[in-house]
Scaffold this motif. Structure first.
Motif, PDB file in Angstrom:
ATOM      1  N   THR B 397       0.860  -1.183   0.000  1.00  0.00           N
ATOM      2  CA  THR B 397       0.000   0.000   0.000  1.00  0.00           C
ATOM      3  C   THR B 397       0.898   1.236   0.000  1.00  0.00           C
ATOM      4  OG1 THR B 397       0.002   0.042   2.406  1.00  0.00           O
ATOM      5  CG2 THR B 397      -1.746  -1.231   1.358  1.00  0.00           C
ATOM      6  N   LYS B 398       0.256   2.408   0.027  1.00  0.00           N
ATOM      7  CA  LYS B 398       1.043   3.652   0.080  1.00  0.00           C
ATOM      8  C   LYS B 398       1.905   3.669   1.338  1.00  0.00           C
ATOM      9  CE  LYS B 398      -2.224   6.605  -2.293  1.00  0.00           C
ATOM     10  NZ  LYS B 398      -3.531   6.034  -1.866  1.00  0.00           N
ATOM     11  N   GLU B 399       1.339   3.100   2.405  1.00  0.00           N
ATOM     12  CA  GLU B 399       2.017   3.170   3.709  1.00  0.00           C
ATOM     13  C   GLU B 399       3.147   2.155   3.861  1.00  0.00           C
ATOM     14  OE1 GLU B 399      -1.452   3.121   3.535  1.00  0.00           O
ATOM     15  OE2 GLU B 399      -1.470   5.314   3.669  1.00  0.00           O
ATOM     16  N   GLU B 400       2.940   0.977   3.314  1.00  0.00           N
ATOM     17  CA  GLU B 400       3.971  -0.038   3.561  1.00  0.00           C
ATOM     18  C   GLU B 400       4.168  -0.992   2.391  1.00  0.00           C
ATOM     19  OE1 GLU B 400       2.755  -1.880   7.205  1.00  0.00           O
ATOM     20  OE2 GLU B 400       0.891  -2.616   6.364  1.00  0.00           O
ATOM     21  N   GLN B 401       5.328  -1.658   2.417  1.00  0.00           N
ATOM     22  CA  GLN B 401       5.675  -2.634   1.384  1.00  0.00           C
ATOM     23  C   GLN B 401       4.834  -3.898   1.566  1.00  0.00           C
ATOM     24  OE1 GLN B 401       7.925  -1.637  -0.724  1.00  0.00           O
ATOM     25  NE2 GLN B 401       9.755  -0.797   0.239  1.00  0.00           N
ATOM     26  N   GLY B 402       4.673  -4.627   0.485  1.00  0.00           N
ATOM     27  CA  GLY B 402       3.925  -5.880   0.545  1.00  0.00           C
ATOM     28  C   GLY B 402       4.615  -6.903   1.454  1.00  0.00           C
ATOM     29  N   ILE B 403       3.875  -7.972   1.778  1.00  0.00           N
ATOM     30  CA  ILE B 403       4.366  -8.973   2.737  1.00  0.00           C
ATOM     31  C   ILE B 403       5.684  -9.608   2.263  1.00  0.00           C
ATOM     32  CG2 ILE B 403       3.824 -11.207   3.833  1.00  0.00           C
ATOM     33  CD1 ILE B 403       2.067  -8.985   4.948  1.00  0.00           C
TER      34      ILE B 403
END
Lengths: 197, 433, 298
Positions: B397-403
């Motif tokens: 997402t804008k806030e964080e990287q994918g898993i």
């Protein structure tokens, strides 16, 4: 003429004679000697062809069913609409009722009224499949071409054949004010309208 | 200019993926995961009879096809219930479905272990053995899918689950054959994978007892430890499970707090540059799969590993292999208690609501699988499939990287990052459908 | 997988679900079959050549196994159109095996974009322009997925340098000369026209109401069992006709009928002949067929 052909002819003449006698005098009142007498045959020779009266009765229903089936098959082979086919089938049925009333009579008065005679060997539709199969072929192609509505076979079959049988019965009882041919157009339309898609 | 981007084609996963690694000062800073072709199963389903989803959706994926079938049938059954038709499955039908699904998960995990994880890790650390690991994978997989096929007719691509139950009507003979095949798999697990008894193995509940594990699994755990990689590949520490059965509980786990979930908060989002859609729960990313299931169900050994190593690849690999033992035990119990006198299917085939909307959820090998179907005049007007890999492999997402992206970030080599990537049991066909 | 003189076997994927790959991985004699070949590349098994080598076009190939439906343009792997990769190796190969219905006829994925997606040499039943070029070495193995034993039959025939008799769609007749109906455990119910009353029963035939296409679908699923164990119809699931050029059809769990008469007939049987027999057999009410074979709750 080959011996087999002669035998086939003889067999058919027994069937036709018995058919007339059965439908006029009734199944129980007609005896094998009656049939043999009318054909100028010995009783023993008739038994050479049909081992019992019941077996003969069953052969007759197969014979009439195939004769009617043959006519409907010709209609099925025609490149015409389902509506026109209905008209032709009604015509075939009424023509047979007029020209060979014994055939229809036999079905109504012997086959349907003496079920015990047909219980062993003519169960269900076994002996009338020549006719039923052609009606099925007609329904199948008419539904497949989307001319008739898809529904249970027997609800359509009952409507079609019950109607025709009823008219032939009324005709046989001399109730109809007009010749049976007079009704062909209306009846065909009624059947078509009831079954159309 | 310290930034460099390197493209890498990853194969021998389910399908292929292209990863673009961005390095900054020698460390991976970002990864773009691109999957192949979009096949459009959801579009193909539109306009088809509602039940045709039971045939079409398994073709999303050759390895988790059975999970798709069971999710599809649950979506229809949920839709029937929403339309007012009660669907009370017999315990027999339910247990048979659970059993065949467990078989699929077992074959998946063991194939991943022997075809992907062991050979790739050995390659990575330069300790390649001459052993034919593949023959072990296919031996076990052919046996457990045989047990599956006793009930489902075939694997892959069975369609034996129908609204109201299953199409099979097994006899004691069938059940006995399946039991015997499950025992053969347990024997394999004991003698080849863990080098000890399964009963003893299942008592292991803390990191300190891991050295009891021998066999190929023990060797792998040892090899990861001696290469000092037990803490590599950590990600956000958030886990989610939607499927519900006797061994998997739905819920979400953040750090170690478990709470309830509801599929209506699941959102799908188109991502630029890839056919794979990203999935979030209340706008947050979660890991799905065996590690998530272990965390939500509070499996002692998984919790213990998480305590020591967090959601590292070591914990992740362990949780998946551990699930093989749990599933074998579960399968055995399901067969022992199968009630053959119950009906296989409780709904008449002609009883079908014309209009409904339903959601089905199943725990597939890689995590929660969700199908949503909308039906009018018995025809599918909309079908939505959310696969486990969409949760784990999105870019973020804008806030964080994918898993999976987060798990790879900070590593210094493509080889290491690629191996970490593989611990998520990557499936490209499921991701793009 | 070494062996310099063995035929070189290459497994290439196009638009696929990997179902054929996994189906074949379940073959109980997988490694004995593969031992006749040098496996140069495979989607799941470890091989000497990588996908990048394949893309570079440097890999030798004698036997090409194709999985997945074919698209002329727009399906790219590693920067290369997969269609041109396939054609490159199809040129080299001595035998081309289209493994599965997608590779053979287009299959399910064709429905996404019927105009541009097809099988490699067939588009449904029609020949594609590639047919003329590759027909002489083509072996069609439709099935969704492919049956592992069907593929091993073809591979072992090739390894043994034997000719494989094929029909007009290039399907081996030893496998596709049968219908799925052959060997079905419900055949007695078909003979006497007794339909199964519902899903989930071992009694009754699935052809009349449940949509079973077994009597007119080519394939030996009930002769060579799936997973050495069973088949769809044996577990009460209708055959969906997955080996046929027009697969998948519509409304797969119900039989299309016209006033109760099945629309499609068993392979090669005229409707009149079928209906005549049906009328006769349906007239008998045989007690054994109206009862359950066994009941556990009694």
């Amino acid at each position: 003429m080959k011996i087999e052909d002669k035998k086939a002819l003889k067999r058919e003449s027994i069937i036709q004679t018995a058919l007339q006698l059965f439908s006029i005098n009734g199944f129980h009142k007609t005896t094998i000697p009656d049939i043999a007498g009318k054909l100028h045959m010995s009783v023993g020779n008739v038994y050479n062809y049909f081992s019992s009266k019941d077996i003969l009765a069953q052969a007759i229903i197969k014979y009439t069913s195939e004769a009617l089936g043959e006519k409907i098959r010709e209609v099925n082979m025609m490149d015409i609409s389902a509506k026109e086919k209905i008209h032709k089938i009604v015509e075939v049925y009424f023509t047979m009722a007029k020209e060979k009333p014994e055939m229809i009579d036999y079905f109504l008065r012997v086959y349907l009224s003496n079920r015990e005679v047909f219980s062993d060997g003519c169960e269900g539709m076994v002996c009338v499949s020549g006719f039923i199969t052609e009606i099925m072929i007609f329904f199948d192609s008419a539904v497949s071409s989307k001319e008739l509505r898809d529904q249970d076979f027997f609800s359509a079959f009952g409507l079609f054949m019950g109607y025709l049988g009823g008219m032939v019965f009324l005709n046989g009882e001399n109730v109809l004010p007009n010749d049976i041919d007079y009704y062909i157009d209306d009846i065909s339309n009624n059947i078509y309208n009831a079954l159309k898609a | 200019m310290n930034k460099v981007t390197i493209k890498q084609l990853i194969e021998k996963i389910e399908g292929e993926a292209e990863l673009d690694f961005t390095f900054n000062k020698g460390k991976i800073e970002d990864v773009n995961i691109n999957f192949g072709f979009y096949r459009g199963i959801e579009e193909i389903l539109r306009g088809k009879d509602a039940r045709d989803a039971l045939v079409i959706t398994p073709r999303v994926c050759g390895i988790c096809n059975h999970a798709h079938l069971l999710t599809a049938v649950r979506a229809i059954e949920n839709g029937y219930e929403n339309a007012g038709l009660r669907v009370n499955l017999s315990s027999k039908a339910n247990d048979i479905r659970e059993f065949t699904l467990a078989c699929e998960l077992i074959q998946n995990h063991v194939k991943w272990f022997y075809l992907t994880i062991i050979p790739q890790f050995e390659k990575y650390v330069g300790k390649q053995s001459n052993e034919n690991y593949a023959i072990k994978a296919t031996y076990l997989s052919s046996i457990i899918t045989k047990a599956l096929a006793i009930f489902a007719g075939q694997w892959p691509h069975s369609s034996y689950a129908v609204p109201g139950g299953v199409t099979c009507d097994p006899t004691h003979l069938d059940v006995m054959q399946a039991e015997s095949l499950v025992y053969e798999c347990i024997k394999f697990f004991e003698d080849v994978m863990i080098g000890g008894s399964m009963d003893t193995y299942l008592t292991i509940d803390s990191v300190t007892s891991l050295n009891q594990i021998e066999g190929d699994f023990g060797n792998l755990l040892h090899l990861i430890s001696v290469n000092d990689m037990v803490k590599a590949g950590k990600t956000h520490g958030r886990f989610i499970v939607f499927g519900d059965c006797s061994i998997f509980k739905p819920g979400k786990s953040i750090i170690t707090t478990v709470s309830n979930v509801d599929t209506s908060y699941v959102e799908e989002e188109i991502q630029p540059g890839t056919m794979a859609k990203a999935v979030t729960y209340k706008q947050k990313l979660y890991e799905v799969g065996p590690l998530a299931r272990g965390m939500v169900a509070k499996t002692p050994i998984v919790k213990s590993l998480h305590k020591s190593y967090k959601d590292s690849m070591f914990t992740r690999i362990f949780a998946r292999v551990h699930e093989v033992a749990l599933l074998l035990e579960y399968s055995k119990n399901l067969l022992q208690n199968l009630k053959l006198d119950e009906p296989s299917c409780v709904l008449d085939k002609n009883v079908r609501p014309d209009e409904f909307e339903g959601t089905g959820v199943v725990e597939a090998a890689r995590g929660s699988l969700i199908h949503k179907t909308r039906v009018k005049d018995r025809i599918i007007t909309n079908y939505d499939i959310i696969t486990p890999t969409q949760w784990n492999l999105s870019h973020g997402t804008k806030e964080e990287q994918g898993i999976a992206v987060q798990a790879m970030i900070g590593t210094s080599s493509i080889e290491e990052a690629t191996f970490i990537f593989r611990t998520f049991d990557v499936c490209s066909v499921c991701t793009t459908q | 997988m070494t062996g310099q003189n063995k035929p070189k076997l290459l497994w290439l994927q196009s638009i696929t679900c990997n179902g054929n790959t996994h189906s074949f991985l379940n073959h109980p004699d997988l490694f004995s079959i593969l031992s006749h070949f040098e496996l140069v590349h495979h989607p799941a098994l470890d091989t000497d050549y990588s996908m990048e080598d394949i893309i570079a076009g440097v890999v030798p190939c004698d036997v090409l196994i194709l999985e997945g439906s074919f698209r002329e343009v727009g399906f790219v792997k590693g920067g290369v159109e997969v269609s041109s990769l396939i054609e490159l190796y199809a040129e080299k190969a001595k035998h081309i095996i289209s493994a599965g219905t997608c590779a053979t006829f287009g299959g399910i994925f064709k429905q996404k974009d019927p105009k541009s997606i097809s099988g490699f040499c067939f588009d449904g039943e029609e020949k594609t322009k590639r047919y003329q070029i590759y027909a002489s070495k083509l072996i069609s193995l439709p099935g969704c997925p492919i049956h592992p034993k069907w593929l091993s039959y073809v591979l072992l025939m090739i390894a043994g340098k034997k000719d494989i008799p094929r029909d007009n769609l290039h399907r081996p007749v030893e496998l596709y000369g049968y219908t799925v109906h052959t060997g079905c455990t419900r055949n007695e119910y078909f003979e006497w026209k007794i339909d199964t009353k519902n899903f989930g029963l071992k009694e009754g035939c699935l052809f009349y109401e449940q949509g079973c296409q077994g009597p007119y679908t080519r394939g030996s699923c009930n002769k060579i069992l799936w997973n050495d164990t069973s088949s769809k119809t044996r577990v009460g699931t209708p055959c969906f006709g997955c080996t046929e050029p027009n697969y998948p059809g519509e409304s797969l769990f119900s039989t299309k009928t016209n006033m109760g008469i099945p629309d499609k007939m068993p392979l090669g049987i005229p409707k009149r002949a079928y209906l005549t027999l049906t009328g006769v057999t349906k007239s008998f009410h045989i007690k054994r067929f109206s009862e359950r074979i066994m009941e556990y709750d009694k």
